[in-house]
Structures are given as C-alpha cells and as structure tokens.
Design a protein around this motif. Structure first.
Motif, mmCIF file in Angstrom:
data_model
loop_
_atom_site.group_PDB
_atom_site.id
_atom_site.type_symbol
_atom_site.label_atom_id
_atom_site.label_comp_id
_atom_site.label_asym_id
_atom_site.label_seq_id
_atom_site.Cartn_x
_atom_site.Cartn_y
_atom_site.Cartn_z
ATOM 1 N N LEU A 222 -57.479 -1.756 16.923
ATOM 2 C CA LEU A 222 -57.514 -3.206 16.695
ATOM 3 C C LEU A 222 -57.969 -3.526 15.271
ATOM 4 O O LEU A 222 -57.412 -4.401 14.605
ATOM 5 C CB LEU A 222 -58.429 -3.889 17.721
ATOM 6 N N VAL A 223 -58.973 -2.787 14.787
ATOM 7 C CA VAL A 223 -59.453 -3.018 13.419
ATOM 8 C C VAL A 223 -58.337 -2.696 12.415
ATOM 9 O O VAL A 223 -58.134 -3.420 11.439
ATOM 10 C CB VAL A 223 -60.715 -2.168 13.136
ATOM 11 N N GLU A 224 -57.600 -1.632 12.705
ATOM 12 C CA GLU A 224 -56.537 -1.233 11.778
ATOM 13 C C GLU A 224 -55.380 -2.232 11.745
ATOM 14 O O GLU A 224 -54.876 -2.568 10.672
ATOM 15 C CB GLU A 224 -56.012 0.155 12.190
ATOM 16 N N ILE A 225 -54.986 -2.730 12.920
ATOM 17 C CA ILE A 225 -53.790 -3.602 12.922
ATOM 18 C C ILE A 225 -54.119 -5.071 12.641
ATOM 19 O O ILE A 225 -53.218 -5.842 12.318
ATOM 20 C CB ILE A 225 -52.958 -3.468 14.222
ATOM 21 N N ALA A 226 -55.406 -5.452 12.742
ATOM 22 C CA ALA A 226 -55.750 -6.872 12.597
ATOM 23 C C ALA A 226 -55.199 -7.494 11.307
ATOM 24 O O ALA A 226 -54.494 -8.513 11.370
ATOM 25 C CB ALA A 226 -57.263 -7.072 12.710
ATOM 26 N N PRO A 227 -55.484 -6.910 10.132
ATOM 27 C CA PRO A 227 -54.954 -7.560 8.924
ATOM 28 C C PRO A 227 -53.430 -7.558 8.862
ATOM 29 O O PRO A 227 -52.821 -8.503 8.365
ATOM 30 C CB PRO A 227 -55.537 -6.726 7.770
ATOM 31 N N LYS A 228 -52.822 -6.524 9.424
ATOM 32 C CA LYS A 228 -51.346 -6.452 9.393
ATOM 33 C C LYS A 228 -50.730 -7.541 10.254
ATOM 34 O O LYS A 228 -49.763 -8.186 9.861
ATOM 35 C CB LYS A 228 -50.873 -5.088 9.915
ATOM 36 N N ILE A 229 -51.296 -7.721 11.435
ATOM 37 C CA ILE A 229 -50.703 -8.688 12.372
ATOM 38 C C ILE A 229 -50.934 -10.119 11.869
ATOM 39 O O ILE A 229 -50.088 -10.985 12.028
ATOM 40 C CB ILE A 229 -51.261 -8.448 13.794
ATOM 41 N N LEU A 230 -52.072 -10.349 11.220
ATOM 42 C CA LEU A 230 -52.319 -11.696 10.688
ATOM 43 C C LEU A 230 -51.415 -11.969 9.489
ATOM 44 O O LEU A 230 -50.957 -13.092 9.293
ATOM 45 C CB LEU A 230 -53.794 -11.850 10.292
ATOM 46 N N ALA A 231 -51.153 -10.925 8.700
ATOM 47 C CA ALA A 231 -50.289 -11.112 7.527
ATOM 48 C C ALA A 231 -48.837 -11.306 7.943
ATOM 49 O O ALA A 231 -48.102 -12.076 7.332
ATOM 50 C CB ALA A 231 -50.411 -9.906 6.594
ATOM 51 N N ASP A 232 -48.416 -10.587 9.005
ATOM 52 C CA ASP A 232 -47.018 -10.679 9.417
ATOM 53 C C ASP A 232 -46.869 -10.367 10.909
ATOM 54 O O ASP A 232 -46.663 -9.226 11.302
ATOM 55 C CB ASP A 232 -46.179 -9.684 8.591
ATOM 56 N N PRO A 233 -46.943 -11.411 11.746
ATOM 57 C CA PRO A 233 -46.848 -11.162 13.193
ATOM 58 C C PRO A 233 -45.486 -10.636 13.646
ATOM 59 O O PRO A 233 -45.354 -10.207 14.791
ATOM 60 C CB PRO A 233 -47.157 -12.531 13.819
ATOM 61 N N SER A 234 -44.494 -10.663 12.755
ATOM 62 C CA SER A 234 -43.201 -10.099 13.159
ATOM 63 C C SER A 234 -43.100 -8.602 12.819
ATOM 64 O O SER A 234 -42.064 -7.981 13.038
ATOM 65 C CB SER A 234 -42.049 -10.877 12.514
ATOM 66 N N ASP A 235 -44.179 -8.031 12.311
ATOM 67 C CA ASP A 235 -44.239 -6.575 12.051
ATOM 68 C C ASP A 235 -44.276 -5.878 13.424
ATOM 69 O O ASP A 235 -45.304 -5.863 14.101
ATOM 70 C CB ASP A 235 -45.519 -6.299 11.227
#
Ligand code: NZQ
Ligand code: ZN
Length: 386
Positions: A222-235
């Motif tokens: 969760l810590v790893e994906i948090a910034p990615k998902i907030l930056a681009d939820p279509s990732d």
C-alpha cells in the motif's frame, strides 16, 4: 499462535473484463435485485457493463444507497425484495452498497419484530438471501468478508453486524474501475485498508511469523502504490495491486491465529455517526493516539513494524515504536488526510464523554486485544485526537 478455524467461501473473479462473467455466476432463473449507490456507476460505464451481463435475467433496480448505508433507505429496499419476490441480489458499489446489501440479505429472512434488532442485539446471521458483488472502489474488504456496518441517522448510531451467512457468493474485482475514483476516495481506500491491517497486527507478539509477514507485505504494498495511484488512477498495475491489497487486508486471512484490536474502528464509527466524517478519516484521527495511549502494551509490535515497514534500523524498542507512530501519521498526511478531529468539526464539546457513555450503555467495557480498554480510556483517546 492461537487456535483458529478458517473458511472463506467467496469466489473472486479478478481482472480486466470480468464483469461479463456475472451471468455465469448468478443461479439460472433468479429474479435479481441490482443495488447501487448515488449514481457514479452511471457515469463510468460500469452500469452498462452490468446491464449487458445480466440481460438474461429478470432484474429490478434499487439505487440511491448513500455512503454509510442508511437504515431508513434500506427499509425501502426490504419492501421491494418482498413485493417483487427477489431471489438473488447483486451489489454494484463500494463498502456502503455491499454492506447495505448484507443487511438486506439478513433482514429479508429475519423473523423477529424489527430488523434493527440484527444490529442492536448483535444477532449473528447464519443464513441470508444470496448475493454477489461488483466492487467499484477498493477499501473495505467487504467484497470478501461477512461483516457490515449500518448507519441510522435518526439516532446517530453506526453499528456492525455479521455472520457466516453474509459472505458474497462471488465478487467481481476489475481494477479498471479505479480509474474514475476521485482523489478523496482513493486516499480513503488506502487509509482504510492500511488501518485494517494495523487493527489485526498492532497488538502483542503472538509467535505468528507468517501472519506478521503477510500483514507487513500488505502495508508495504500500500505504501508503495499510494503515490502511483494518486498520481494516475488509470495505472492498471498500481490499481490491481491496490485492489487486491484492500481485499487481502480484511478477508479474514491475516487475523487467523493472532489477537486483534478493532478499538480504532469502534471509536471511528462514533465520529462518523456524530459528524458524518468519512470512515477512513476517522481511523486516521484515532489510530495514532490509540497507539500513543496504549504505548506500553503495543511497543514491541510498533517497533517491529517500524523496522520492517518503515526501515527504521537504529534505536531502542521505545524509540523505534515512537517513530512508527510518527511515520504512520505522516503517511496518512501524505495522502492529504487530516489527522486531527479539530480539522473536521468545531462542535466537539462533550464528544469524548458522549462516546464513552455510548460504550458504557452498550456494555462495551473491555475493548482491544486484551479486552482491558475501558470507556474512561476511550474518552481520553478521543480527547487526545481533537
Ligand atoms: O455512491 P456512488 O455514487 O456510487 O459514489 C461512491 C461514494 O460516493 C464513490 N464511488 C465508488 N466507486 C466509484 C465511486 N466514484 C467514482 N468511481 C467509482 N468507481 O465513492 C464514494 C464512497 O463509496 P463507499 O462505498 O461509501 O466507500 P467505501 O468502500 O469506503 O465504504 C465505506 C463504508 O464501508 C464501511 C464503512 O464504515 C462505510 O460505511 N466499512 C465496511 C467494512 C466491512 N464490511 O468489512 C469494514 C470497514 O472498516 C468499514 O467500516
Ligand atoms: Zn475500516
């Protein structure tokens, strides 16, 4: 490790395009009640996919289940179930729609006087009206567990229910649904799932090496994906890891053989009932102070978590444990989640006392993993959180 039993009968269909599989999962000849929330599914294409997939069934719709599913609204749905002779329900939504559906599953077969008894008298549901789900927002794990939380605004109550009869028959997890979720709800989902792991982990060492490492791996993911998902939820890669982490955080697996706490949720639900604060945010308000207040009882696990999740290498157990609390609070803030109750309400006067009184009147006099947290302690923790 403590003794345990484990059975989770929910079938998961995970991945792109899985909504089309609904037809093969719903029993033939079913009369289906399709349940959904405030209408997001009509804007992001999920509704059309579900309609297409259920074409072969007779389908009745019930929309408008609000976030923090409301008892009064659900009473109207019970009428529909009875009048229409519904035999299967399909929940299309997040924790609110799924929990509302679980309540209906139980209430539809309940023989007692008032369905509110199921919540107020904590009646366990052994058998319910069968249902499946299409998850539209990762957060609660409700898609693969047998619990639900229902709100009654008339009395400012938010209470839990559950039982083996309330597992979904199947849940469709297509991570593509994450693309349309607003930032605030993405942050909520990450925070809720993270706290679910904490509630089952931040207790005392129980010699359950695998359960600890499963929990730590969910938090690390969760810590790893948090910034990615907030930056681009279509990732898609980030979304799929986000979704599966949330499900794994509360499908029963990591709590087996270990003590669990859940006091943070008990206090949090009161804040939602009083002030309407989003569920996840109530957890971010309470959790750090719960750990500060119960520091001596939880410091070993706090220190282990500091080492393994936050890579804290130096210091005594106490130093690491204190840092763990700071890191947790900072993590929530990095998601733009306020961690003080004062940021959400000015009408705080008397809140802590009222919550303690509610717990007393419900007989909740021993919360936490050691069942030693008293209403007086709850009052202190809520005060610290303002
Ligand atoms: O209602 P709609 O219009 O669908 O909008 C929803 C809602 O406003 C929106 N949303 C959902 N999927 C979306 C979307 N918007 C755009 N695109 C999508 N794909 O998100 C908002 C929040 O939805 P909600 O279902 O309320 O969120 P969540 O899944 O966080 O559920 C929260 C509820 O679950 C309970 C909470 O207490 C709260 O009532 N919980 C249930 C648990 C369980 N059954 O195991 C455990 C949890 O600890 C929690 O207590
Ligand atoms: Zn939660």
């Amino acid at each position: 490790m403590l003794n345990f039993e484990f059975k989770n009968p929910t079938k998961i269909l995970f991945g792109k395009g899985q909504i089309a599989q609904i037809a093969t999962e719903i029993p033939a000849q079913s009369k289906v009640l399709l349940l959904y929330g405030g209408g997001s599914i009509k804007k992001n294409g999920i509704y059309e996919q579900v309609k297409e997939a259920t074409r072969g069934f007779e389908v009745v719709e019930f929309g408008g289940i609000p976030a923090n599913p409301e008892y009064e609204v659900l009473l109207r749905a019970i009428k529909v179930i009875k009048e229409e002779g519904i035999t299967f329900m399909l929940a299309v939504g997040g924790g609110s729609v799924i929990d509302g559906t679980k309540f209906l599953s139980s209430a539809a077969l309940y023989q007692g006087e008032s369905p509110w008894d199921i919540l107020s008298k904590r009646i366990r549901t052994e058998q319910g009206l069968p249902f499946g789900t299409v998850l539209t927002i990762p957060a609660t794990g409700s898609e693969m567990n047998s619990g639900a939380v229902i709100t009654r605004s008339e009395t400012q109550e938010k209470l839990g229910m559950g039982g083996p009869g309330l597992f979904p028959q199947f849940s469709i997890l297509d991570p593509q649904v994450v693309a349309s979720i607003p930032q605030r709800q993405l942050a909520n989902g990450i925070t809720d799932a993270f706290t679910h792991v904490l509630e089952q982990y931040m207790t005392y060492p129980a010699g359950a090496l695998l359960q600890d490492r499963l929990s730590e791996s969910i938090m690390l993911t969760l810590v790893e994906i948090a910034p990615k998902i907030l930056a681009d939820p279509s990732d898609y890669e980030a979304a799929s890891n986000f979704m599966w982490s949330c499900t794994m955080a509360l499908n029963g697996l990591i709590q087996k053989g270990v003590p669990t706490d859940w006091a943070v949720h008990s206090m949090g639900h009161e804040l939602t009932a009083f002030f309407g604060i989003d569920h996840a945010r109530t957890l971010a308000i309470i959790a750090p102070n719960h750990y500060r207040y119960n520091f001596e009882k939880k410091k070993e696990k706090l220190a282990q978590y500091a080492e393994r999740v936050w890579s804290v290498g130096q210091g005594t157990i106490e130093e690491k444990a204190r840092l763990a609390i700071e890191k947790t609070e900072n993590f929530f803030r990095s998601l733009e989640i306020e961690t003080k109750l004062s940021a959400y309400t000015a009408s705080y006067e008397g809140t802590a006392e009222k919550i303690a009184q509610n717990f007393r009147s419900r007989g909740w006099t021993g919360l936490g993993e050691r069942k030693d947290l008293k209403p007086e302690d709850v009052e202190e923790i809520v005060k610290m959180s303002y």
